[in-house]
Design an enzyme around this catalytic site. Sequence first.
Site, mmCIF file in Angstrom:
data_model
loop_
_atom_site.group_PDB
_atom_site.id
_atom_site.type_symbol
_atom_site.label_atom_id
_atom_site.label_comp_id
_atom_site.label_asym_id
_atom_site.label_seq_id
_atom_site.Cartn_x
_atom_site.Cartn_y
_atom_site.Cartn_z
ATOM 1 N N LYS A 134 0.848 -1.209 0.000
ATOM 2 C CA LYS A 134 0.000 0.000 0.000
ATOM 3 C C LYS A 134 0.879 1.252 0.000
ATOM 4 O O LYS A 134 0.661 2.177 -0.781
ATOM 5 C CB LYS A 134 -0.892 0.015 1.228
ATOM 6 C CG LYS A 134 -1.565 1.360 1.496
ATOM 7 C CD LYS A 134 -2.440 1.381 2.723
ATOM 8 C CE LYS A 134 -1.731 1.718 3.969
ATOM 9 N NZ LYS A 134 -1.424 3.154 4.151
ATOM 10 N N ASN A 135 1.909 1.262 0.853
ATOM 11 C CA ASN A 135 2.683 2.496 1.020
ATOM 12 C C ASN A 135 3.702 2.714 -0.085
ATOM 13 O O ASN A 135 4.441 3.694 -0.070
ATOM 14 C CB ASN A 135 3.345 2.512 2.397
ATOM 15 C CG ASN A 135 2.291 2.649 3.491
ATOM 16 O OD1 ASN A 135 1.123 2.944 3.214
ATOM 17 N ND2 ASN A 135 2.686 2.395 4.726
ATOM 18 N N CYS A 149 -5.627 12.331 11.782
ATOM 19 C CA CYS A 149 -6.344 11.059 11.614
ATOM 20 C C CYS A 149 -6.320 10.361 12.960
ATOM 21 O O CYS A 149 -5.967 10.936 13.982
ATOM 22 C CB CYS A 149 -5.659 10.212 10.544
ATOM 23 S SG CYS A 149 -4.096 9.529 11.102
ATOM 24 N N ARG A 193 -1.462 15.054 11.873
ATOM 25 C CA ARG A 193 -0.518 14.609 10.831
ATOM 26 C C ARG A 193 -0.008 15.864 10.116
ATOM 27 O O ARG A 193 -0.455 16.217 9.058
ATOM 28 C CB ARG A 193 -1.212 13.647 9.868
ATOM 29 C CG ARG A 193 -1.781 12.398 10.513
ATOM 30 C CD ARG A 193 -0.722 11.394 10.979
ATOM 31 N NE ARG A 193 0.008 10.782 9.902
ATOM 32 C CZ ARG A 193 -0.399 9.694 9.249
ATOM 33 N NH1 ARG A 193 -1.559 9.159 9.545
ATOM 34 N NH2 ARG A 193 0.328 9.180 8.291
ATOM 35 N N ASP A 251 4.311 0.827 11.913
ATOM 36 C CA ASP A 251 3.119 0.155 11.382
ATOM 37 C C ASP A 251 3.015 -1.290 11.858
ATOM 38 O O ASP A 251 1.960 -1.905 11.720
ATOM 39 C CB ASP A 251 3.125 0.172 9.853
ATOM 40 C CG ASP A 251 3.016 1.587 9.322
ATOM 41 O OD1 ASP A 251 3.305 1.799 8.139
ATOM 42 O OD2 ASP A 251 2.670 2.486 10.112
ATOM 43 N N ARG A 309 -8.604 -0.619 4.188
ATOM 44 C CA ARG A 309 -7.744 0.410 3.581
ATOM 45 C C ARG A 309 -6.394 -0.172 3.180
ATOM 46 O O ARG A 309 -5.750 0.270 2.227
ATOM 47 C CB ARG A 309 -7.511 1.554 4.580
ATOM 48 C CG ARG A 309 -8.655 2.507 4.774
ATOM 49 C CD ARG A 309 -8.217 3.701 5.599
ATOM 50 N NE ARG A 309 -6.932 4.183 5.122
ATOM 51 C CZ ARG A 309 -5.913 4.541 5.935
ATOM 52 N NH1 ARG A 309 -6.050 4.458 7.241
ATOM 53 N NH2 ARG A 309 -4.772 4.971 5.430
HETATM 54 C C1 EPZ Z 1 3.930 7.059 6.077
HETATM 55 O O1 EPZ Z 1 3.131 8.066 6.659
HETATM 56 C C2 EPZ Z 1 3.043 5.843 5.971
HETATM 57 N N1 EPZ Z 1 1.910 6.129 5.095
HETATM 58 C C3 EPZ Z 1 2.540 5.438 7.360
HETATM 59 O O2 EPZ Z 1 1.791 4.240 7.211
HETATM 60 C C4 EPZ Z 1 3.741 5.158 8.261
HETATM 61 O O3 EPZ Z 1 3.290 4.867 9.554
HETATM 62 C C5 EPZ Z 1 4.673 6.380 8.280
HETATM 63 O O4 EPZ Z 1 5.047 6.741 6.929
HETATM 64 C C6 EPZ Z 1 5.939 6.118 9.080
HETATM 65 O O5 EPZ Z 1 6.622 5.038 8.523
HETATM 66 C C7 EPZ Z 1 2.086 6.047 3.762
HETATM 67 O O6 EPZ Z 1 3.173 5.803 3.272
HETATM 68 C C8 EPZ Z 1 0.868 6.307 2.912
HETATM 69 P P1 EPZ Z 1 5.924 10.435 8.208
HETATM 70 P P2 EPZ Z 1 3.684 9.592 6.691
HETATM 71 O O7 EPZ Z 1 5.806 11.690 7.425
HETATM 72 O O8 EPZ Z 1 4.436 9.892 5.459
HETATM 73 C C9 EPZ Z 1 5.874 13.758 11.588
HETATM 74 C C10 EPZ Z 1 0.014 2.787 7.591
HETATM 75 O O9 EPZ Z 1 -0.418 2.259 8.621
HETATM 76 N N2 EPZ Z 1 5.797 14.733 10.488
HETATM 77 O O10 EPZ Z 1 7.167 9.623 8.057
HETATM 78 O O11 EPZ Z 1 2.561 10.483 7.062
HETATM 79 C C11 EPZ Z 1 4.595 12.950 11.722
HETATM 80 O O12 EPZ Z 1 3.667 13.643 12.519
HETATM 81 C C12 EPZ Z 1 0.392 4.240 7.584
HETATM 82 O O13 EPZ Z 1 0.207 2.176 6.503
HETATM 83 C C13 EPZ Z 1 5.897 16.085 10.773
HETATM 84 O O14 EPZ Z 1 6.047 16.493 11.935
HETATM 85 O O15 EPZ Z 1 4.679 9.493 7.912
HETATM 86 C C14 EPZ Z 1 5.057 11.684 12.381
HETATM 87 O O16 EPZ Z 1 5.137 11.904 13.775
HETATM 88 C C15 EPZ Z 1 0.123 4.914 8.915
HETATM 89 N N3 EPZ Z 1 5.823 16.975 9.748
HETATM 90 C C16 EPZ Z 1 6.469 11.494 11.820
HETATM 91 O O17 EPZ Z 1 6.856 12.761 11.287
HETATM 92 C C17 EPZ Z 1 5.665 16.564 8.448
HETATM 93 O O18 EPZ Z 1 5.619 17.434 7.538
HETATM 94 C C18 EPZ Z 1 6.593 10.457 10.727
HETATM 95 O O19 EPZ Z 1 5.666 10.803 9.745
HETATM 96 C C19 EPZ Z 1 5.564 15.192 8.185
HETATM 97 C C20 EPZ Z 1 5.642 14.287 9.214
#
Ligand code: EPZ
Length: 418
Positions: free
Chosen positions: A22-23, A116, A121, A305, A397
């Site tokens: 998915k990711n 979410c 997020r 995850d 999802r």
């Molecule tokens: C991706 O989400 C994945 N989703 C998530 O999978 C996964 O948990 C996550 O990466 C971490 O591996 C997809 O790929 C579609 P991040 P993403 O930006 O990109 C903070 C699942 O279950 N952050 O790496 O949103 C954020 O709040 C889903 O399949 C900021 O502060 O994750 C978090 O604490 C859930 N500012 C951390 O970084 C930003 O601009 C990691 O988020 C962006 C992120």
Amino acid sequence: MSHITIQGGRRLEGALTVQGAKNSVLPILAATILHPGRTVLRGCPRLSDVEASIRILRHLGCLAGWEGEELVVDTGPMSRGDIPDHLMREMRSSVIFLGAILARLGWAEMSYPGGCELGPRPIDLHLAALRQLGAELKEEGGRLLCGARRMTGREIALSLPSVGATENAILAACGAEGETILFNAAREPEIADLQDFLCAMGCKVRGAGSSTVCVMGRQSTHDAVHTVMPDRIAAATYLSAVAAAGGQVELLGVDYRHLSTVTAALHAAGCQITGGEGRISLRSDGALRSAGTVRTAPYPGFPTDAQAVVMAALLRSQGATVFVENIFENRYRHVDELRRMGADISVADRVAVVTGVPRLFGADVRATDLRGGAALLVAGLAAKGTTRIGDIYHIQRGYADPVGDLRALGAEISLEED
Ligand code: EPZ
């Protein structure tokens, strides 16, 4: 509405080919916008998040749909760059379309993706990277209005290795003049798969999977065919299910190196695990012990995850396992539902302590989010009696056919209408 019913307590045995990731497919579907032509995706999982992405592509004027088992996209007819609120609300990760639309059209508009179930997020890192490439971004009434007459490649350092920000920056940089070097990039394998897809389309991207990714923008692109990588989190889910219920499983198509921290935790808990080219095998007698302390971290650390499903696998273990969730603020929503099944879990801020109990009991529970819902599947397989899982739209999802997959391993599980 439908729900999943499980008669727990059965050993699981068999082999499974793991679904596409998915990711990986979500950013790849956004990346199709970079080429005004045809893309064929193979191994694409049939997920509600994929259907949501298809609806976004169609809204933008693209052609997108299934041709047999292949997902075919043609962005030639793309005519607009705005994503309406109702489509953004379906899938908050739609923000991944921002960089690609900007690169293609020079402008983009979408509603500000809300938080979410996992907590707020933020997308500040996404927006900072796009601004550094020359995009002008402003927010008006919950809408994000973006313009980029021309983007110019440059050095960008992310303050933390955000997966989404890394992907958005790469996609936007593909439309920027010259070279972009992205420092402190996320290293998740899905980003390497995105790079493989982009290069198959004619883009010039290298270094994905490491902390430094280089993009040479504005390359001429061409039609491409790509096979989506296997879903390492779905693999972690099925390994956790067999670890919890007892039995043995061989997962095919998955790269065991992508799951080394998950298999290390399950091995510490007493499972026998072997990994080979494109396969992982796990054997468990169902009587596990503590896995010690599990700390989630950006790849190659333990994947956030997989936290919920590995926690579910350890509910009946001897001893206590400590989980430290370092990525998301609110990723223990599944704990209350697991407690309804007899789990002994205490939570304080980012730390959850799972103390093994002799047995779990089937119960009526509800999925709270995607991976929390998957944890209920794992716990239901290990519980005595009947577990009925509601709100399974969360699970759908990210899992194409969890009932079929688990039934193939011998689980007594069914999908039923309410
Ligand atoms: C991706 O989400 C994945 N989703 C998530 O999978 C996964 O948990 C996550 O990466 C971490 O591996 C997809 O790929 C579609 P991040 P993403 O930006 O990109 C903070 C699942 O279950 N952050 O790496 O949103 C954020 O709040 C889903 O399949 C900021 O502060 O994750 C978090 O604490 C859930 N500012 C951390 O970084 C930003 O601009 C990691 O988020 C962006 C992120």
